[in-house]
Design a protein around this motif. Sequence first.
Motif, PDB file in Angstrom:
ATOM      1  N   LYS A   1       7.464 -22.415  40.788  1.00  6.77           N
ATOM      2  CA  LYS A   1       7.270 -21.228  39.962  1.00  6.77           C
ATOM      3  C   LYS A   1       8.574 -20.444  39.863  1.00  6.77           C
ATOM      4  O   LYS A   1       9.302 -20.284  40.857  1.00  6.77           O
ATOM      5  N   VAL A   2       8.885 -19.960  38.654  1.00  7.53           N
ATOM      6  CA  VAL A   2      10.094 -19.174  38.418  1.00  7.53           C
ATOM      7  C   VAL A   2       9.720 -17.901  37.677  1.00  7.53           C
ATOM      8  O   VAL A   2       8.611 -17.759  37.158  1.00  7.53           O
ATOM      9  N   TYR A   3      10.687 -16.985  37.617  1.00  7.09           N
ATOM     10  CA  TYR A   3      10.422 -15.657  37.084  1.00  7.09           C
ATOM     11  C   TYR A   3      11.500 -15.272  36.074  1.00  7.09           C
ATOM     12  O   TYR A   3      12.597 -15.842  36.058  1.00  7.09           O
ATOM     13  N   LEU A   4      11.171 -14.299  35.225  1.00  7.87           N
ATOM     14  CA  LEU A   4      12.072 -13.922  34.132  1.00  7.87           C
ATOM     15  C   LEU A   4      13.470 -13.586  34.627  1.00  7.87           C
ATOM     16  O   LEU A   4      14.463 -13.986  34.026  1.00  7.87           O
ATOM     17  N   LYS A   5      13.591 -12.856  35.713  1.00  9.44           N
ATOM     18  CA  LYS A   5      14.908 -12.448  36.200  1.00  9.44           C
ATOM     19  C   LYS A   5      15.742 -13.663  36.620  1.00  9.44           C
ATOM     20  O   LYS A   5      16.978 -13.612  36.565  1.00  9.44           O
ATOM     21  N   GLU A   6      15.081 -14.733  37.036  1.00  8.44           N
ATOM     22  CA  GLU A   6      15.795 -15.952  37.412  1.00  8.44           C
ATOM     23  C   GLU A   6      16.224 -16.756  36.189  1.00  8.44           C
ATOM     24  O   GLU A   6      17.194 -17.515  36.240  1.00  8.44           O
ATOM     25  N   LEU A   7      15.483 -16.588  35.084  1.00 10.96           N
ATOM     26  CA  LEU A   7      15.749 -17.359  33.871  1.00 10.96           C
ATOM     27  C   LEU A   7      16.723 -16.669  32.931  1.00 10.96           C
ATOM     28  O   LEU A   7      17.322 -17.318  32.072  1.00 10.96           O
ATOM     29  N   LYS A   8      16.899 -15.369  33.102  1.00 10.03           N
ATOM     30  CA  LYS A   8      17.769 -14.587  32.217  1.00 10.03           C
ATOM     31  C   LYS A   8      19.196 -15.141  32.148  1.00 10.03           C
ATOM     32  O   LYS A   8      19.785 -15.207  31.057  1.00 10.03           O
ATOM     33  N   PRO A   9      19.820 -15.598  33.262  1.00  5.05           N
ATOM     34  CA  PRO A   9      21.172 -16.152  33.172  1.00  5.05           C
ATOM     35  C   PRO A   9      21.236 -17.469  32.394  1.00  5.05           C
ATOM     36  O   PRO A   9      22.302 -17.855  31.920  1.00  5.05           O
ATOM     37  N   ILE A  10      20.103 -18.154  32.272  1.00  3.34           N
ATOM     38  CA  ILE A  10      20.062 -19.418  31.537  1.00  3.34           C
ATOM     39  C   ILE A  10      19.874 -19.166  30.049  1.00  3.34           C
ATOM     40  O   ILE A  10      20.547 -19.771  29.207  1.00  3.34           O
ATOM     41  N   TYR A  11      18.963 -18.258  29.712  1.00  2.00           N
ATOM     42  CA  TYR A  11      18.693 -17.913  28.314  1.00  2.00           C
ATOM     43  C   TYR A  11      18.442 -16.422  28.231  1.00  2.00           C
ATOM     44  O   TYR A  11      17.410 -15.933  28.707  1.00  2.00           O
ATOM     45  N   GLU A  12      19.384 -15.692  27.648  1.00  2.00           N
ATOM     46  CA  GLU A  12      19.333 -14.235  27.693  1.00  2.00           C
ATOM     47  C   GLU A  12      18.150 -13.640  26.935  1.00  2.00           C
ATOM     48  O   GLU A  12      17.748 -12.505  27.199  1.00  2.00           O
ATOM     49  N   LYS A  13      17.570 -14.395  25.999  1.00  2.92           N
ATOM     50  CA  LYS A  13      16.433 -13.894  25.227  1.00  2.92           C
ATOM     51  C   LYS A  13      15.112 -14.461  25.743  1.00  2.92           C
ATOM     52  O   LYS A  13      14.146 -14.590  24.992  1.00  2.92           O
ATOM     53  N   VAL A  14      15.058 -14.770  27.020  1.00  2.00           N
ATOM     54  CA  VAL A  14      13.860 -15.401  27.572  1.00  2.00           C
ATOM     55  C   VAL A  14      12.623 -14.520  27.412  1.00  2.00           C
ATOM     56  O   VAL A  14      11.495 -15.024  27.321  1.00  2.00           O
ATOM     57  N   GLU A  15      12.818 -13.172  27.327  1.00  2.00           N
ATOM     58  CA  GLU A  15      11.668 -12.289  27.127  1.00  2.00           C
ATOM     59  C   GLU A  15      11.007 -12.505  25.770  1.00  2.00           C
ATOM     60  O   GLU A  15       9.868 -12.071  25.564  1.00  2.00           O
ATOM     61  N   ASP A  16      11.703 -13.155  24.834  1.00  2.20           N
ATOM     62  CA  ASP A  16      11.092 -13.502  23.544  1.00  2.20           C
ATOM     63  C   ASP A  16      10.109 -14.665  23.683  1.00  2.20           C
ATOM     64  O   ASP A  16       9.265 -14.873  22.808  1.00  2.20           O
ATOM     65  N   ILE A  17      10.237 -15.413  24.765  1.00  2.84           N
ATOM     66  CA  ILE A  17       9.421 -16.615  24.967  1.00  2.84           C
ATOM     67  C   ILE A  17       8.309 -16.367  25.987  1.00  2.84           C
ATOM     68  O   ILE A  17       7.170 -16.797  25.806  1.00  2.84           O
ATOM     69  N   PHE A  18       8.637 -15.689  27.073  1.00  7.71           N
ATOM     70  CA  PHE A  18       7.675 -15.434  28.140  1.00  7.71           C
ATOM     71  C   PHE A  18       7.594 -13.942  28.451  1.00  7.71           C
ATOM     72  O   PHE A  18       8.519 -13.179  28.150  1.00  7.71           O
ATOM     73  N   THR A  19       6.500 -13.549  29.091  1.00  5.38           N
ATOM     74  CA  THR A  19       6.342 -12.183  29.596  1.00  5.38           C
ATOM     75  C   THR A  19       6.283 -12.221  31.120  1.00  5.38           C
ATOM     76  O   THR A  19       6.142 -13.285  31.731  1.00  5.38           O
ATOM     77  N   GLU A  20       6.341 -11.046  31.724  1.00  2.00           N
ATOM     78  CA  GLU A  20       6.274 -10.951  33.191  1.00  2.00           C
ATOM     79  C   GLU A  20       4.953 -11.498  33.734  1.00  2.00           C
ATOM     80  O   GLU A  20       4.876 -11.956  34.869  1.00  2.00           O
ATOM     81  N   LYS A  21       3.905 -11.445  32.916  1.00  2.55           N
ATOM     82  CA  LYS A  21       2.584 -11.878  33.383  1.00  2.55           C
ATOM     83  C   LYS A  21       2.385 -13.392  33.291  1.00  2.55           C
ATOM     84  O   LYS A  21       1.427 -13.933  33.864  1.00  2.55           O
ATOM     85  N   ASP A  22       3.254 -14.082  32.568  1.00  2.00           N
ATOM     86  CA  ASP A  22       3.077 -15.521  32.360  1.00  2.00           C
ATOM     87  C   ASP A  22       3.361 -16.324  33.628  1.00  2.00           C
ATOM     88  O   ASP A  22       4.224 -15.959  34.433  1.00  2.00           O
ATOM     89  N   LYS A  23       2.626 -17.417  33.772  1.00  2.00           N
ATOM     90  CA  LYS A  23       2.946 -18.400  34.807  1.00  2.00           C
ATOM     91  C   LYS A  23       4.030 -19.320  34.236  1.00  2.00           C
ATOM     92  O   LYS A  23       3.818 -19.970  33.224  1.00  2.00           O
ATOM     93  N   ILE A  24       5.175 -19.365  34.884  1.00  2.00           N
ATOM     94  CA  ILE A  24       6.299 -20.157  34.386  1.00  2.00           C
ATOM     95  C   ILE A  24       6.736 -21.130  35.479  1.00  2.00           C
ATOM     96  O   ILE A  24       6.951 -20.710  36.626  1.00  2.00           O
ATOM     97  N   TYR A  25       6.867 -22.394  35.112  1.00  3.71           N
ATOM     98  CA  TYR A  25       7.227 -23.414  36.097  1.00  3.71           C
ATOM     99  C   TYR A  25       8.449 -24.222  35.660  1.00  3.71           C
ATOM    100  O   TYR A  25       8.631 -24.520  34.478  1.00  3.71           O
ATOM    101  N   LEU A  26       9.282 -24.540  36.658  1.00  2.00           N
ATOM    102  CA  LEU A  26      10.518 -25.307  36.463  1.00  2.00           C
ATOM    103  C   LEU A  26      10.305 -26.722  36.959  1.00  2.00           C
ATOM    104  O   LEU A  26       9.818 -26.936  38.074  1.00  2.00           O
TER     105      LEU A  26
END
Length: 317
Positions: A227-252
């Motif tokens: 499981k990963v979180y928006l703050k961890e993904l921001k350096p990879i894709y700066e507009k990640v908030e356009d794709i996911f929200t804080e409430k989403d389950k996100i997996y790497l």
Amino acid sequence: MNAQVSEDSQKAIIFHNKKEEVLILGTELKATKETGILEFIPFPSEPEVSLAKGNPFEEVNNLLRIKRIEIEVPIYKGGGGGAEPVEIRLSQKIGLHDVTAIKINDINGFNNWVIDFLDKKGIKKIEIKALKNFSAIAEDYIKRGIQYFVFDYVEVKKEARFIEPLIYRFKTDRLYYPLKTSNIIGGVGKVELVLILPGTIGINEEERKKIIETFPKDEFSLSSSSKVYLKELKPIYEKVEDIFTEKDKIYLQMLRYEGRYEFRDDLNLDISKIAPYARKIERFYYGYDYRSFLDDFSIDEINDYYEAHPELRKRGK
């Protein structure tokens, strides 16, 4: 075996939220003389194209290490109506990339167009003999309803240099990565896909079967997921908030293939029923197997697992 993205492979980072996809493509820069690299990429819908900031592949490798994503020892075996023939939707220099996005309405008109296009780039017929299946590949995509293509042309110098990857964002409800275009060149190589999804692929048997059917009779591997979180993904894709929200389950997770470029299909996977929890790999002396228990899961991952299997929480499993 810890998963990481190597330098001598096709490599991509894919974000998907079941409605749209963000595809970050890496560009290999190996040349003994000054030359050009041309990529020909099909898309199921018209893509937005932009330049990645920083080095997303270095950032994602760091995240793979932090999350201890493990890759399996390879175990899987595969068994026109009045419109212009070619519509140019984008022609633009983006960083060091010369990008042309097109929509093909008539494959016969495309054949003449592409010869002229390559000639203008200084790529003569004698230099593209390896692309003899170019038109056939394009025709195959058009028959399957895929009309949008991007040409990405990059001049490569003798000295090594970093070229920022391109980001393609497009509408699709399926996990998509074009593989059959690699059949144009053929040969042997690697494909490494870092997947950032609302769950884990490969747990669902239908998904596993589709993946196996995509690849040639060579080996490919699926990693564990974390499981990963928006703050961890921001350096990879700066507009990640356009794709996911804080409430989403996100997996790497990571999918790796090594073998002949003789793909039977693109990766075009229905992820509507993707498992919304983690998959871990257990090490044994004689190989790998799936975990049937919750060791090495984080608290959030355990909660996601029980949310998907409430009957197990009631039984205390």
